[in-house]
Design a protein around this motif. Structure first.
Motif, PDB file in Angstrom:
ATOM      1  N   SER A 184     -13.826  63.031  15.267  1.00 26.29           N
ATOM      2  CA  SER A 184     -12.446  62.715  15.624  1.00 26.29           C
ATOM      3  C   SER A 184     -11.540  63.575  14.760  1.00 26.29           C
ATOM      4  O   SER A 184     -11.941  64.079  13.697  1.00 26.29           O
ATOM      5  CB  SER A 184     -12.146  61.237  15.374  1.00 26.29           C
ATOM      6  OG  SER A 184     -12.197  60.959  13.991  1.00 26.29           O
ATOM      7  N   PHE A 185     -10.314  63.777  15.187  1.00 23.72           N
ATOM      8  CA  PHE A 185      -9.402  64.647  14.442  1.00 23.72           C
ATOM      9  C   PHE A 185      -9.092  64.118  13.048  1.00 23.72           C
ATOM     10  O   PHE A 185      -9.051  64.901  12.086  1.00 23.72           O
ATOM     11  CB  PHE A 185      -8.119  64.869  15.243  1.00 23.72           C
ATOM     12  CG  PHE A 185      -8.357  65.559  16.568  1.00 23.72           C
ATOM     13  CD1 PHE A 185      -9.496  66.300  16.797  1.00 23.72           C
ATOM     14  CD2 PHE A 185      -7.421  65.455  17.602  1.00 23.72           C
ATOM     15  CE1 PHE A 185      -9.731  66.935  18.017  1.00 23.72           C
ATOM     16  CE2 PHE A 185      -7.628  66.090  18.816  1.00 23.72           C
ATOM     17  CZ  PHE A 185      -8.783  66.827  19.029  1.00 23.72           C
ATOM     18  N   SER A 188      -5.857  69.933  22.280  1.00 21.05           N
ATOM     19  CA  SER A 188      -5.512  68.631  21.715  1.00 21.05           C
ATOM     20  C   SER A 188      -5.531  68.694  20.196  1.00 21.05           C
ATOM     21  O   SER A 188      -4.691  68.079  19.521  1.00 21.05           O
ATOM     22  CB  SER A 188      -6.493  67.557  22.200  1.00 21.05           C
ATOM     23  OG  SER A 188      -6.408  67.379  23.592  1.00 21.05           O
ATOM     24  N   SER A 246     -14.747  55.147  15.919  1.00 26.91           N
ATOM     25  CA  SER A 246     -13.924  55.930  16.841  1.00 26.91           C
ATOM     26  C   SER A 246     -12.933  55.062  17.597  1.00 26.91           C
ATOM     27  O   SER A 246     -11.826  55.498  17.913  1.00 26.91           O
ATOM     28  CB  SER A 246     -14.817  56.676  17.841  1.00 26.91           C
ATOM     29  OG  SER A 246     -15.670  57.582  17.174  1.00 26.91           O
ATOM     30  N   LYS A 305      -4.963  60.172  28.916  1.00 28.31           N
ATOM     31  CA  LYS A 305      -3.764  59.767  28.194  1.00 28.31           C
ATOM     32  C   LYS A 305      -2.593  59.580  29.157  1.00 28.31           C
ATOM     33  O   LYS A 305      -2.551  60.200  30.206  1.00 28.31           O
ATOM     34  CB  LYS A 305      -3.394  60.828  27.148  1.00 28.31           C
ATOM     35  CG  LYS A 305      -4.511  61.127  26.148  1.00 28.31           C
ATOM     36  CD  LYS A 305      -4.137  62.295  25.257  1.00 28.31           C
ATOM     37  CE  LYS A 305      -5.205  62.575  24.224  1.00 28.31           C
ATOM     38  NZ  LYS A 305      -6.455  63.063  24.814  1.00 28.31           N
ATOM     39  N   HIS A 339      -8.101  55.630  17.456  1.00 30.14           N
ATOM     40  CA  HIS A 339      -7.316  56.140  18.570  1.00 30.14           C
ATOM     41  C   HIS A 339      -6.609  55.018  19.315  1.00 30.14           C
ATOM     42  O   HIS A 339      -7.210  53.991  19.622  1.00 30.14           O
ATOM     43  CB  HIS A 339      -8.211  56.902  19.553  1.00 30.14           C
ATOM     44  CG  HIS A 339      -8.986  58.012  18.920  1.00 30.14           C
ATOM     45  ND1 HIS A 339     -10.248  57.837  18.422  1.00 30.14           N
ATOM     46  CD2 HIS A 339      -8.654  59.306  18.690  1.00 30.14           C
ATOM     47  CE1 HIS A 339     -10.685  58.992  17.913  1.00 30.14           C
ATOM     48  NE2 HIS A 339      -9.742  59.883  18.066  1.00 30.14           N
ATOM     49  N   HIS A 398      -2.920  62.152  18.719  1.00 31.28           N
ATOM     50  CA  HIS A 398      -3.768  62.892  19.666  1.00 31.28           C
ATOM     51  C   HIS A 398      -3.201  62.860  21.084  1.00 31.28           C
ATOM     52  O   HIS A 398      -3.641  63.621  21.950  1.00 31.28           O
ATOM     53  CB  HIS A 398      -5.170  62.269  19.696  1.00 31.28           C
ATOM     54  CG  HIS A 398      -5.184  60.903  20.319  1.00 31.28           C
ATOM     55  ND1 HIS A 398      -5.525  60.683  21.634  1.00 31.28           N
ATOM     56  CD2 HIS A 398      -4.857  59.689  19.819  1.00 31.28           C
ATOM     57  CE1 HIS A 398      -5.428  59.393  21.913  1.00 31.28           C
ATOM     58  NE2 HIS A 398      -5.032  58.761  20.828  1.00 31.28           N
ATOM     59  N   ASP A 399      -2.246  61.969  21.340  1.00 34.47           N
ATOM     60  CA  ASP A 399      -1.742  61.714  22.685  1.00 34.47           C
ATOM     61  C   ASP A 399      -0.443  62.479  22.922  1.00 34.47           C
ATOM     62  O   ASP A 399       0.597  62.149  22.370  1.00 34.47           O
ATOM     63  CB  ASP A 399      -1.508  60.211  22.856  1.00 34.47           C
ATOM     64  CG  ASP A 399      -1.184  59.829  24.292  1.00 34.47           C
ATOM     65  OD1 ASP A 399      -0.839  60.727  25.090  1.00 34.47           O
ATOM     66  OD2 ASP A 399      -1.266  58.625  24.609  1.00 34.47           O
ATOM     67  N   TRP A 443     -13.609  60.273  22.355  1.00 35.48           N
ATOM     68  CA  TRP A 443     -12.534  59.289  22.433  1.00 35.48           C
ATOM     69  C   TRP A 443     -11.187  59.995  22.474  1.00 35.48           C
ATOM     70  O   TRP A 443     -10.249  59.540  23.133  1.00 35.48           O
ATOM     71  CB  TRP A 443     -12.606  58.337  21.242  1.00 35.48           C
ATOM     72  CG  TRP A 443     -13.793  57.451  21.271  1.00 35.48           C
ATOM     73  CD1 TRP A 443     -15.076  57.796  20.931  1.00 35.48           C
ATOM     74  CD2 TRP A 443     -13.851  56.094  21.698  1.00 35.48           C
ATOM     75  NE1 TRP A 443     -15.921  56.724  21.111  1.00 35.48           N
ATOM     76  CE2 TRP A 443     -15.192  55.663  21.566  1.00 35.48           C
ATOM     77  CE3 TRP A 443     -12.896  55.190  22.143  1.00 35.48           C
ATOM     78  CZ2 TRP A 443     -15.597  54.382  21.886  1.00 35.48           C
ATOM     79  CZ3 TRP A 443     -13.294  53.901  22.452  1.00 35.48           C
ATOM     80  CH2 TRP A 443     -14.636  53.508  22.333  1.00 35.48           C
ATOM     81  N   THR A 444     -11.080  61.113  21.775  1.00 33.65           N
ATOM     82  CA  THR A 444      -9.850  61.899  21.806  1.00 33.65           C
ATOM     83  C   THR A 444      -9.565  62.428  23.202  1.00 33.65           C
ATOM     84  O   THR A 444      -8.413  62.645  23.579  1.00 33.65           O
ATOM     85  CB  THR A 444      -9.951  63.084  20.822  1.00 33.65           C
ATOM     86  OG1 THR A 444     -10.235  62.586  19.515  1.00 33.65           O
ATOM     87  CG2 THR A 444      -8.668  63.878  20.770  1.00 33.65           C
ATOM     88  N   TYR A 477      -2.448  68.011  17.650  1.00 32.70           N
ATOM     89  CA  TYR A 477      -2.615  67.093  16.525  1.00 32.70           C
ATOM     90  C   TYR A 477      -2.241  67.795  15.220  1.00 32.70           C
ATOM     91  O   TYR A 477      -1.575  67.211  14.347  1.00 32.70           O
ATOM     92  CB  TYR A 477      -4.056  66.599  16.479  1.00 32.70           C
ATOM     93  CG  TYR A 477      -4.312  65.501  15.475  1.00 32.70           C
ATOM     94  CD1 TYR A 477      -4.249  64.162  15.853  1.00 32.70           C
ATOM     95  CD2 TYR A 477      -4.634  65.791  14.150  1.00 32.70           C
ATOM     96  CE1 TYR A 477      -4.487  63.141  14.944  1.00 32.70           C
ATOM     97  CE2 TYR A 477      -4.869  64.787  13.231  1.00 32.70           C
ATOM     98  CZ  TYR A 477      -4.799  63.465  13.629  1.00 32.70           C
ATOM     99  OH  TYR A 477      -5.029  62.455  12.717  1.00 32.70           O
ATOM    100  N   SER A 499     -14.730  62.754  18.996  1.00 35.01           N
ATOM    101  CA  SER A 499     -14.066  63.753  19.841  1.00 35.01           C
ATOM    102  C   SER A 499     -13.951  63.291  21.282  1.00 35.01           C
ATOM    103  O   SER A 499     -12.938  63.545  21.956  1.00 35.01           O
ATOM    104  CB  SER A 499     -14.835  65.074  19.788  1.00 35.01           C
ATOM    105  OG  SER A 499     -16.191  64.879  20.181  1.00 35.01           O
TER     106      SER A 499
END
Length: 335
Positions: A62-63, A101, A292, A193, A296, A310-311, A188-189, A105, A186
């Motif tokens: 994830s970021f 993305s 995760s 959205k 998010h 992330h959105d 989940w990112t 971010y 990642s």
């Protein structure tokens, strides 16, 4: 390749890291080119290692974890600042797919104060350091197949591979894939959205509680839809998978998981909001303890925070009136 489900970091005694340099993403599996053609053409017009770099990252993470575990965002910030200082020119950022993305971010992170969890570059950092940003086939609003991947380990890439799919299923079955992918922050990112306001338009969804259409699909249609039931089984049209390939990878008596599955299975069709909400509660069988799921937010009504960076539908672009953005997508390709 799996990450620890509860921490989102490396499992005990296992460490996998991204490659470095241009070799990290020039080719995949020796002959499948990724960035090589772009690198070669840039080299032809005078760019070398002093004026361009490949900022590879671990695409499983994830970021937030990219920064926490690897310091990736901090390293990227310093790399860009050093190139601007060395060359006297602002840089051009280029990204592909999920990379767009990550760039978005990064823009939010670098312009947010350190006190609020950002990089402390200031509101004008992007305008001062970035001349242009080139987005190549970026998943700006997520990708629908990430939802099916997290739900069942299935997606279009694994369904429509012909006879090779039987080989994939034999050695890397859906349950194995689901357990692997659910650990990757990642994916989940990449969940859709913007909620139902964007994704339900033109989707021809049947409203919850209404009967399914009696229209039969065409002869060339083959359903591989995974159905979650309150018995934790996996069903396919005219076929029920064995317990070995079911979604039963968790204590089924967990009341949170059980309630999430029962509510999700009670409706004929699900909206994007239903799916993301269920995934966060179900957590691939780990429930709300899944790392995760906690990092998010996809709630369009939730106040913007680090969980919404992330959105792109929730977080605006930075203040950078002089930065140019180029978005490149394929044309004439069925989606």
């Amino acid at each position: 390749l799996a990450l620890d489900h509860l921490t989102g970091k490396d499992p005990e005694n296992i460490r996998v890291r991204a490659g470095t340099g241009f070799e990290a993403a020039d080719y995949f599996a020796a002959n499948y080119w990724v960035w090589s053609k772009l690198l070669e053409n840039l080299a032809d017009i005078g760019y070398d290692g002093n004026y361009m770099s490949m900022e590879a990252y671990d695409w499983r993470l994830s970021f937030p974890m990219l920064e926490e575990r690897d310091g990736y965002l901090t390293r990227l910030k310093y790399r860009i600042e050093s190139m601007v200082k060395f060359s006297g020119e602002k840089v051009v950022l280029t990204s592909h797919s999920m990379g767009c993305s990550l760039v978005h971010y990064f823009f939010v992170w670098v312009t947010t104060s350190e006190r609020k969890g950002g990089g402390g570059g200031g509101k004008n950092w992007v305008d001062k350091h970035i001349h242009a940003y080139i987005n190549i086939a970026g998943a700006q609003l997520g990708a629908a197949k990430s939802a099916s991947s997290l739900l069942s380990g299935e997606m279009s890439d694994t369904v429509f591979v012909g006879p090779a799919g039987n080989i994939v299923e034999q050695f890397l079955g859906r349950k194995v894939r689901k357990d692997l992918w659910i650990s990757w922050g990642s994916l989940w990112t990449l969940l859709p959205k913007g909620g139902a306001a964007i994704w339900d338009i033109g989707a021809d969804l049947i409203k919850s509680g209404h009967p399914q259409s009696e229209e039969e699909p065409g002869d060339d249609y083959e359903s591989h839809m995974i159905v979650l039931t309150d018995d934790d089984e996996v069903e396919e049209e005219e076929e029920v998978e064995s317990d070995e390939d079911s979604l039963e990878s968790f204590p089924s008596k967990n009341p949170i998981i059980r309630r999430a599955i029962e509510e999700f299975s009670s409706r004929a069709n699900q909206t994007v909001d239903d799916i993301t909400s269920f995934l966060r509660r179900w957590g691939g069988g780990w429930g709300p303890d899944l790392a995760s799921a906690k990092w998010h937010s996809f709630d369009t009504k939730e106040k913007p925070s680090r969980a919404t960076w992330h959105d792109m539908s929730r977080t605006p672009l930075p203040k950078a009136p002089n930065m140019k953005i180029y978005c490149l997508y394929g044309h004439g390709l069925d989606t």
